[in-house]
Design a protein around this motif. Structure first.
Motif, PDB file in Angstrom:
ATOM      1  N   ALA A 107      29.344  86.370  57.861  1.00  0.00           N
ATOM      2  CA  ALA A 107      29.997  85.067  57.717  1.00  0.00           C
ATOM      3  C   ALA A 107      29.211  84.016  58.492  1.00  0.00           C
ATOM      4  O   ALA A 107      28.494  84.309  59.446  1.00  0.00           O
ATOM      5  CB  ALA A 107      31.434  85.119  58.230  1.00  0.00           C
ATOM      6  N   ARG A 108      29.376  82.787  58.039  1.00  0.00           N
ATOM      7  CA  ARG A 108      28.834  81.635  58.745  1.00  0.00           C
ATOM      8  C   ARG A 108      29.961  80.953  59.509  1.00  0.00           C
ATOM      9  O   ARG A 108      31.053  80.772  58.970  1.00  0.00           O
ATOM     10  CB  ARG A 108      28.215  80.635  57.772  1.00  0.00           C
ATOM     11  N   ILE A 109      29.674  80.553  60.728  1.00  0.00           N
ATOM     12  CA  ILE A 109      30.647  79.811  61.536  1.00  0.00           C
ATOM     13  C   ILE A 109      29.998  78.496  61.943  1.00  0.00           C
ATOM     14  O   ILE A 109      28.873  78.483  62.456  1.00  0.00           O
ATOM     15  CB  ILE A 109      31.071  80.607  62.779  1.00  0.00           C
ATOM     16  N   LEU A 110      30.686  77.391  61.706  1.00  0.00           N
ATOM     17  CA  LEU A 110      30.176  76.066  62.052  1.00  0.00           C
ATOM     18  C   LEU A 110      31.186  75.389  62.965  1.00  0.00           C
ATOM     19  O   LEU A 110      32.344  75.221  62.596  1.00  0.00           O
ATOM     20  CB  LEU A 110      29.966  75.234  60.777  1.00  0.00           C
ATOM     21  N   ARG A 111      30.734  75.019  64.158  1.00  0.00           N
ATOM     22  CA  ARG A 111      31.656  74.382  65.103  1.00  0.00           C
ATOM     23  C   ARG A 111      31.006  73.133  65.698  1.00  0.00           C
ATOM     24  O   ARG A 111      29.783  73.036  65.786  1.00  0.00           O
ATOM     25  CB  ARG A 111      32.069  75.354  66.205  1.00  0.00           C
ATOM     26  N   LEU A 112      31.841  72.199  66.096  1.00  0.00           N
ATOM     27  CA  LEU A 112      31.350  70.953  66.677  1.00  0.00           C
ATOM     28  C   LEU A 112      30.891  71.194  68.110  1.00  0.00           C
ATOM     29  O   LEU A 112      31.410  72.060  68.808  1.00  0.00           O
ATOM     30  CB  LEU A 112      32.443  69.896  66.653  1.00  0.00           C
ATOM     31  N   ALA A 113      29.916  70.406  68.534  1.00  0.00           N
ATOM     32  CA  ALA A 113      29.364  70.556  69.878  1.00  0.00           C
ATOM     33  C   ALA A 113      29.210  69.170  70.507  1.00  0.00           C
ATOM     34  O   ALA A 113      29.335  68.139  69.831  1.00  0.00           O
ATOM     35  CB  ALA A 113      28.011  71.271  69.824  1.00  0.00           C
ATOM     36  N   GLY A 114      28.940  69.156  71.807  1.00  0.00           N
ATOM     37  CA  GLY A 114      28.717  67.898  72.508  1.00  0.00           C
ATOM     38  C   GLY A 114      29.967  67.030  72.531  1.00  0.00           C
ATOM     39  O   GLY A 114      31.092  67.532  72.618  1.00  0.00           O
ATOM     40  N   PRO A 115      29.801  65.694  72.408  1.00  0.00           N
ATOM     41  CA  PRO A 115      30.963  64.800  72.468  1.00  0.00           C
ATOM     42  C   PRO A 115      31.995  65.059  71.380  1.00  0.00           C
ATOM     43  O   PRO A 115      33.186  64.813  71.575  1.00  0.00           O
ATOM     44  CB  PRO A 115      30.325  63.405  72.298  1.00  0.00           C
ATOM     45  N   LEU A 116      31.554  65.563  70.209  1.00  0.00           N
ATOM     46  CA  LEU A 116      32.496  65.796  69.108  1.00  0.00           C
ATOM     47  C   LEU A 116      33.455  66.949  69.394  1.00  0.00           C
ATOM     48  O   LEU A 116      34.452  67.107  68.703  1.00  0.00           O
ATOM     49  CB  LEU A 116      31.729  66.079  67.815  1.00  0.00           C
ATOM     50  N   TRP A 118      35.460  67.045  71.682  1.00  0.00           N
ATOM     51  CA  TRP A 118      36.734  66.463  72.130  1.00  0.00           C
ATOM     52  C   TRP A 118      37.659  66.116  70.970  1.00  0.00           C
ATOM     53  O   TRP A 118      38.835  65.839  71.173  1.00  0.00           O
ATOM     54  CB  TRP A 118      36.453  65.208  72.966  1.00  0.00           C
ATOM     55  N   LEU A 119      37.149  66.131  69.750  1.00  0.00           N
ATOM     56  CA  LEU A 119      38.024  65.875  68.597  1.00  0.00           C
ATOM     57  C   LEU A 119      39.034  67.002  68.395  1.00  0.00           C
ATOM     58  O   LEU A 119      40.049  66.815  67.728  1.00  0.00           O
ATOM     59  CB  LEU A 119      37.184  65.717  67.329  1.00  0.00           C
ATOM     60  N   GLY A 120      38.742  68.164  68.978  1.00  0.00           N
ATOM     61  CA  GLY A 120      39.666  69.293  68.860  1.00  0.00           C
ATOM     62  C   GLY A 120      39.702  69.918  67.484  1.00  0.00           C
ATOM     63  O   GLY A 120      40.680  70.590  67.136  1.00  0.00           O
ATOM     64  N   LEU A 121      38.676  69.688  66.681  1.00  0.00           N
ATOM     65  CA  LEU A 121      38.640  70.237  65.330  1.00  0.00           C
ATOM     66  C   LEU A 121      38.314  71.721  65.381  1.00  0.00           C
ATOM     67  O   LEU A 121      37.377  72.142  66.066  1.00  0.00           O
ATOM     68  CB  LEU A 121      37.584  69.502  64.496  1.00  0.00           C
ATOM     69  N   ALA A 122      39.091  72.522  64.669  1.00  0.00           N
ATOM     70  CA  ALA A 122      38.871  73.969  64.663  1.00  0.00           C
ATOM     71  C   ALA A 122      37.532  74.294  64.002  1.00  0.00           C
ATOM     72  O   ALA A 122      37.105  73.607  63.080  1.00  0.00           O
ATOM     73  CB  ALA A 122      39.991  74.670  63.915  1.00  0.00           C
ATOM     74  N   PRO A 123      36.843  75.330  64.469  1.00  0.00           N
ATOM     75  CA  PRO A 123      35.594  75.740  63.796  1.00  0.00           C
ATOM     76  C   PRO A 123      35.866  76.090  62.339  1.00  0.00           C
ATOM     77  O   PRO A 123      36.970  76.484  61.963  1.00  0.00           O
ATOM     78  CB  PRO A 123      35.158  76.984  64.600  1.00  0.00           C
TER      79      PRO A 123
END
Length: 215
Positions: A107-116, A118-123
């Motif tokens: 599977a591929r997992i994409l998650r936000l990093a750095g300042p983003l 803080w948006l709290g978006l689930a991977p």
């Protein structure tokens, strides 16, 4: 070109570039216009990147903690031939013939990093492929292989680009379950967290196959 001549050319190019850049300071309007243009261009690139990232995330399913993302059923169709059914939460069941003694899902997992972050978006995750493997090293090297795609290719592929160029604000993670044994009538749950996949036997046939495999 000799070494001395190359040095002279480099010095000449450097002088021309330095003088040309200093001319901007003699004409403040040119300098301010150039700075404004570069700022607008940077904002445009940032907006396009954010738009591309948002569109990409819509193609991924949200990952909330450890959750079951697929169910695997295997039925023997012949020596080292298995009819495998993959059931997911977001699509129709996929049936395929897998050769070998074991299976693995990636599977591929994409998650936000750095300042983003803080948006709290689930991977986001995307099941990529199901593959087979032989127990025998000789067969693994020479026998036919089975690889079944579970997702369609998309463009731009930010996950692949991040793996190659380390893009800002995102992290592309590759997750795969440990190879699990095939078993006639065996059923497994594939569970996923933000760090990877885990395969869990869910019926007696699957547990017996794992027990035999571990001996």
């Amino acid at each position: 070109m000799s070494s001395s001549m190359a040095t002279v050319v480099l010095i000449g190019v450097g002088v021309v570039l330095v003088v040309a850049s200093l001319l901007f300071f003699l004409r403040p309007r040119w300098l301010l216009g150039w700075l404004k243009g570069m700022a607008v261009f940077a904002v445009l690139l940032l907006g396009l990147y954010a738009l591309t990232l948002g569109i990409t995330l819509t193609r991924y399913d949200a990952l909330e903690g450890m959750q079951t993302v697929a169910r695997i059923g295997t039925v023997q169709a012949g020596p080292q031939r298995w009819r495998v059914t993959v059931e997911t939460e977001s699509g129709a069941p996929v049936q395929a013939m897998i050769l070998g003694d074991q299976w693995q899902m990636d599977a591929r997992i994409l998650r936000l990093a750095g300042p983003l972050r803080w948006l709290g978006l689930a991977p986001g995750y995307q099941l990529e492929r199901l593959s087979g493997r032989y127990t025998s090293l000789e067969q693994e090297r020479n026998a036919p292989r089975s690889v079944i795609g579970l997702s369609e290719a998309s463009w731009p592929d930010l996950w692949a680009l991040d793996r190659t160029f380390n893009l800002p604000f995102i992290e592309g993670v590759y997750g795969n379950a440990t190879f699990m044994p095939m078993g006639d009538g065996a059923q497994f749950d594939v569970r996923l967290s933000s760090s990877g996949l885990v395969a869990v036997p869910t019926n007696d046939q699957a547990r017996q196959a794992v027990a035999r495999w571990g001996q």
